[in-house]
Design a protein around this motif. Structure first.
Motif, PDB file in Angstrom:
ATOM      1  N   HIS A 138      25.677  25.901  30.970  1.00 56.79           N
ATOM      2  CA  HIS A 138      26.752  25.489  31.752  1.00 56.79           C
ATOM      3  C   HIS A 138      27.113  23.927  31.619  1.00 56.79           C
ATOM      4  N   MET A 139      26.110  23.033  31.393  1.00 58.04           N
ATOM      5  CA  MET A 139      26.434  21.711  31.068  1.00 58.04           C
ATOM      6  C   MET A 139      27.425  21.588  29.928  1.00 58.04           C
ATOM      7  N   VAL A 140      27.270  22.022  28.817  1.00 58.30           N
ATOM      8  CA  VAL A 140      28.233  21.837  27.655  1.00 58.30           C
ATOM      9  C   VAL A 140      29.587  22.339  28.131  1.00 58.30           C
ATOM     10  N   LEU A 141      29.670  23.771  28.856  1.00 60.53           N
ATOM     11  CA  LEU A 141      30.637  24.443  29.181  1.00 60.53           C
ATOM     12  C   LEU A 141      31.542  23.663  30.247  1.00 60.53           C
ATOM     13  N   LYS A 142      30.949  23.023  30.938  1.00 58.79           N
ATOM     14  CA  LYS A 142      31.619  22.091  31.965  1.00 58.79           C
ATOM     15  C   LYS A 142      32.285  21.015  31.321  1.00 58.79           C
ATOM     16  N   ALA A 143      31.510  20.418  30.305  1.00 61.64           N
ATOM     17  CA  ALA A 143      32.224  19.312  29.593  1.00 61.64           C
ATOM     18  C   ALA A 143      33.527  19.702  28.927  1.00 61.64           C
ATOM     19  N   ILE A 144      33.262  20.899  28.295  1.00 65.78           N
ATOM     20  CA  ILE A 144      34.467  21.579  27.335  1.00 65.78           C
ATOM     21  C   ILE A 144      35.677  21.430  28.398  1.00 65.78           C
ATOM     22  N   LEU A 145      35.235  22.217  29.531  1.00 62.05           N
ATOM     23  CA  LEU A 145      36.591  22.330  30.471  1.00 62.05           C
ATOM     24  C   LEU A 145      37.059  21.388  30.949  1.00 62.05           C
ATOM     25  N   CYS A 175      22.522  38.612  35.814  1.00 60.00           N
ATOM     26  CA  CYS A 175      22.782  37.290  35.331  1.00 60.00           C
ATOM     27  C   CYS A 175      24.004  36.983  35.085  1.00 60.00           C
ATOM     28  N   PHE A 176      24.901  37.866  34.474  1.00 60.91           N
ATOM     29  CA  PHE A 176      26.176  37.662  34.356  1.00 60.91           C
ATOM     30  C   PHE A 176      27.063  37.401  35.444  1.00 60.91           C
ATOM     31  N   VAL A 177      26.815  38.192  36.442  1.00 63.87           N
ATOM     32  CA  VAL A 177      27.625  37.652  37.708  1.00 63.87           C
ATOM     33  C   VAL A 177      27.239  36.445  38.276  1.00 63.87           C
ATOM     34  N   ARG A 178      25.874  36.210  38.136  1.00 64.34           N
ATOM     35  CA  ARG A 178      25.343  35.030  39.056  1.00 64.34           C
ATOM     36  C   ARG A 178      25.996  33.810  37.964  1.00 64.34           C
ATOM     37  N   ASN A 179      26.061  33.965  36.556  1.00 60.22           N
ATOM     38  CA  ASN A 179      26.628  32.791  35.985  1.00 60.22           C
ATOM     39  C   ASN A 179      28.306  32.630  36.180  1.00 60.22           C
ATOM     40  N   LEU A 180      28.801  33.703  36.610  1.00 52.22           N
ATOM     41  CA  LEU A 180      30.258  33.602  36.580  1.00 52.22           C
ATOM     42  C   LEU A 180      30.530  32.756  37.979  1.00 52.22           C
ATOM     43  N   LEU A 181      29.726  32.978  38.939  1.00 52.82           N
ATOM     44  CA  LEU A 181      29.746  32.449  40.157  1.00 52.82           C
ATOM     45  C   LEU A 181      29.572  31.001  40.109  1.00 52.82           C
ATOM     46  N   GLN A 182      28.505  30.748  39.195  1.00 55.39           N
ATOM     47  CA  GLN A 182      28.058  29.245  38.994  1.00 55.39           C
ATOM     48  C   GLN A 182      29.514  28.495  38.401  1.00 55.39           C
ATOM     49  N   ILE A 183      30.055  29.322  37.435  1.00 53.18           N
ATOM     50  CA  ILE A 183      31.278  28.502  36.974  1.00 53.18           C
ATOM     51  C   ILE A 183      32.139  28.056  37.910  1.00 53.18           C
ATOM     52  N   THR A 184      32.298  28.714  39.207  1.00 57.01           N
ATOM     53  CA  THR A 184      33.257  28.304  39.973  1.00 57.01           C
ATOM     54  C   THR A 184      33.073  27.032  40.617  1.00 57.01           C
ATOM     55  N   TYR A 186      32.520  24.273  39.239  1.00 56.20           N
ATOM     56  CA  TYR A 186      33.192  23.169  38.368  1.00 56.20           C
ATOM     57  C   TYR A 186      34.353  23.836  37.656  1.00 56.20           C
ATOM     58  N   LEU A 187      34.912  24.821  38.017  1.00 57.29           N
ATOM     59  CA  LEU A 187      36.272  25.355  37.702  1.00 57.29           C
ATOM     60  C   LEU A 187      36.844  25.946  39.134  1.00 57.29           C
ATOM     61  N   ILE A 194      38.078  34.883  38.825  1.00 57.06           N
ATOM     62  CA  ILE A 194      36.458  35.324  38.525  1.00 57.06           C
ATOM     63  C   ILE A 194      36.282  36.181  39.786  1.00 57.06           C
ATOM     64  N   LEU A 195      36.521  35.965  41.007  1.00 62.13           N
ATOM     65  CA  LEU A 195      36.199  36.983  42.171  1.00 62.13           C
ATOM     66  C   LEU A 195      36.978  38.354  41.864  1.00 62.13           C
ATOM     67  N   GLU A 196      38.014  38.082  41.284  1.00 66.18           N
ATOM     68  CA  GLU A 196      38.700  39.309  41.171  1.00 66.18           C
ATOM     69  C   GLU A 196      38.093  40.267  39.997  1.00 66.18           C
ATOM     70  N   LEU A 197      37.690  39.324  38.921  1.00 66.47           N
ATOM     71  CA  LEU A 197      36.700  40.114  37.750  1.00 66.47           C
ATOM     72  C   LEU A 197      35.755  40.905  38.413  1.00 66.47           C
ATOM     73  N   ILE A 198      34.946  40.112  39.012  1.00 66.00           N
ATOM     74  CA  ILE A 198      33.576  40.550  39.527  1.00 66.00           C
ATOM     75  C   ILE A 198      34.161  41.949  40.626  1.00 66.00           C
ATOM     76  N   THR A 199      35.012  41.660  41.284  1.00 64.85           N
ATOM     77  CA  THR A 199      35.609  42.815  42.463  1.00 64.85           C
ATOM     78  C   THR A 199      36.109  44.008  41.650  1.00 64.85           C
ATOM     79  N   ASP A 200      36.507  43.910  40.555  1.00 65.47           N
ATOM     80  CA  ASP A 200      36.974  45.000  39.796  1.00 65.47           C
ATOM     81  C   ASP A 200      35.826  45.692  39.131  1.00 65.47           C
ATOM     82  N   ARG A 201      34.956  45.214  38.617  1.00 68.91           N
ATOM     83  CA  ARG A 201      33.644  45.857  38.054  1.00 68.91           C
ATOM     84  C   ARG A 201      32.935  46.333  39.234  1.00 68.91           C
ATOM     85  N   MET A 202      32.854  45.889  40.381  1.00 66.23           N
ATOM     86  CA  MET A 202      31.957  46.458  41.550  1.00 66.23           C
ATOM     87  C   MET A 202      32.734  47.816  41.956  1.00 66.23           C
ATOM     88  N   LEU A 203      33.989  47.797  41.905  1.00 68.73           N
ATOM     89  CA  LEU A 203      34.767  48.951  42.355  1.00 68.73           C
ATOM     90  C   LEU A 203      34.519  50.026  41.306  1.00 68.73           C
TER      91      LEU A 203
END
Length: 558
Positions: A138-145, A175-184, A186-187, A194-203
């Motif tokens: 997340h540290m390097v991803l945030k820096a790139i964004l 882990c993947f869902v937790r990290n997606l929510l973490q991205i929000t 700093y993005l 991202i919420l739409e992506l998670i919701t689509d998978r849960m549906l």
């Protein structure tokens, strides 16, 4: 190469030899980089050397970049991690054509290589080690964004493409869902997607298994206990859905509440984003069972949010340009929310019933007198509104009649005109709703439905549609009440305290007078006392119709 040699190592010379056709030293360098036995200090020096010459890494040296992107850097020593992060940021800033591959590598880290089965618990040690890896990513991803403007545009499709398959272990999905929510964090501009992506998978999880309820810990026929529990769900897909719902609801709670108080601005912003997700994904999905409770929980944060959601749904119902199926679904959400939500005050319930009954009466006024039969195909929204009115009134009647002017207000709704209208809603609505509504309105002398119900039982007339002479028999309304009992264990702790279960009685069928114009039962006729039951304690909770293709009743209501 040892660390001592590498200190004197000149990468520019190596590149120059490679361009002249001498690949020996270059290939040796690639092997050393990719060797897992390479010491951390040596690797740190190599990475720094490459970083100092990052402008030289044109497409000609794609194989070197490919080796760098395959390095297992995120779990190495801190010195290696820092050098790699600095190198990667410099690489994508100097050569944007490596951006997609770099982001893809980072996103892959969000799915840890866990080979354990779902029945094996992941140890705390593994969780802590993975958390350290995620933090580095997340540290390097945030820096790139922050540094590369186009990176967020490339990142979103990668998050979708690399979302773990449903067959992956629960821990990987978590882990993947937790990290997606973490991205929000700093993005923020990408939170809705991202919420739409998670919701689509849960549906998809909510809809994947046809026989989910067979594993809801009541296979021996015992009643289902709706108490909150940390116990994993027995059914695999249900367990994944439970974990994802828990993460999502926890995220919403953290966003909306700060030090125990509602952050109004943050809540409003999140609500607007989730409303778009609801409109695009949740509302069009037929008979989902749990995912829509995200909106249920969000409505509990503040009364204006709940009222705004109801207003949004009601505008859809009133709009004749909206497709009938969406109007009917919107009515189902209104009725289910008003009936089931503990946080909806009786004042809001009466205001909404006023609106819906007013709409019903106006609809009856505008209906042609030539209409003589009930017809779901042509009047679907009307019947759904009527059923929602009956449903909500059944659930909240006790509170309504406890108010000072409750009975007088209920009389103003003019139920008698609705039930005796030519469109005959009692014939179309679900029988258990009709029967219970009839019992309550008869008790308070608001409407007399029994004779109509009996006539409807005896008289099933065909109706002609499309003017082609083809006939079809009137059928019961295909109903859906989305906020019916919540069956998931761990995420249930957010929902159960806010959820109303029906407590009342269902009156047994009784023979009515043969005289259809006589609404009073004959004195000599035998009546059965209402059977007092605690409704809403099992998956067959009273008026439990929100059945997903992946969720079915354990037993039928009779």
């Amino acid at each position: 190469m040892s660390a001592e040699i590498s200190e004197k190592f000149d990468l520019k010379t190596l590149f120059h030899q490679y361009r002249r056709g001498s690949h020996k030293d270059y290939d040796l360098f690639l092997n050393i980089l990719s060797d897992l036995q390479t010491k951390s200090e040596d690797l740190r020096v190599y990475l720094r050397t490459i970083k100092d010459n990052v402008t030289e890494l044109s497409r000609e040296f794609e194989d070197l970049v490919a080796v760098l992107l395959k390095l297992d850097w995120a779990s190495r020593d801190v010195c290696v991690v820092r050098e790699y992060q600095s190198l990667l940021l410099g690489l994508v800033c100097a050569h944007t054509y490596y951006l997609r591959a770099s982001l893809r590598m980072l996103v892959k880290y969000f799915s840890p290589p866990i080979v354990k089965s779902d029945t094996e618990e992941v140890s705390d040690e593994i969780r802590q080690r993975q958390e350290a890896v995620f933090l580095n990513v997340h540290m390097v991803l945030k820096a790139i964004l922050d540094s590369v403007p186009m990176s967020s545009t490339i990142l979103m499709p990668l998050l979708h493409d690399l979302f773990p398959y449903i067959g992956k272990p629960v821990f990987v999905q978590e882990c993947f869902v937790r990290n997606l929510l973490q991205i929000t964090s700093y993005l923020p501009n990408g939170r809705q997607k991202i919420l739409e992506l998670i919701t689509d998978r849960m549906l998809k999880l909510d809809d994947i298994e046809q026989d989910l309820t067979r594993d809801l810990d009541n296979r021996d026929g015992s009643t289902y206990d709706k108490k909150c529990s940390d116990k994993p769900m027995t059914h695999r897909e249900a367990n994944i859905l439970d974990v994802c719902m828990q993460l999502t609801l926890t995220y919403i709670s953290n966003v909306c509440y700060s030090k125990g108080e509602c952050d109004w601005e943050a809540t409003k912003k999140l609500y607007r984003e989730m409303l778009l997700v609801f409109d695009r994904l949740i509302l069009p999905t037929h008979a989902s069972c749990h995912v829509q409770f995200i909106l249920f929980y969000l409505c509990s944060t503040k009364t204006p949010i709940c009222e705004g959601f109801i207003d949004y749904l009601w505008k859809k119902v009133q709009n004749p340009n909206t497709e009938s199926v969406f109007r009917q679904a919107a009515v189902g959400y209104i009725g289910s929310l008003l009936a089931r939500a503990m946080f909806v005050p009786v004042s809001t319930v009466t205001a909404c019933l006023d609106l819906m009954c007013q709409w019903v009466h106006l609809y009856l006024d505008s209906t042609s007198e030539d209409v003589v039969n009930a017809d779901v195909n042509h009047h679907g929204p009307f019947y759904c509104v009527c059923q929602a009115v009956f449903y909500v009134f059944v659930f909240r009647s006790k509170e309504i009649f406890e108010t000072k002017k409750g009975h007088k207000w209920a009389e103003s709704l003019n139920f008698q005109r609705i039930v005796t209208s030519r469109l005959n809603p009692l014939r179309i609505c679900l029988p258990v709703i009709v029967k219970t509504f009839s019992s309550i309105t008869r008790m308070h002398q608001l409407a007399f439905c029994d004779t109509i119900i009996e006539r409807n039982k005896r008289c099933i007339l065909p109706v002609t549609s499309n003017g082609l002479g083809s006939s079809s028999v009137v059928t019961t309304l295909d109903s859906y009440f989305p906020f019916d009992p919540y069956l998931l264990n761990r995420s249930g702790r957010f929902i159960i305290p806010l959820y109303r279960e029906y407590q009342g009685c269902i009156e047994e069928d009784q023979e009515l007078s043969n005289d259809e114009d006589d609404f009073l039962p004959d004195e000599s006729s035998s009546t059965v006392e209402p059977q007092s039951v605690s409704l809403g304690k099992t998956p067959t909770d009273f008026l439990h119709y929100g059945i997903s293709p992946g969720f079915k009743h354990v037993q039928d209501i009779t």
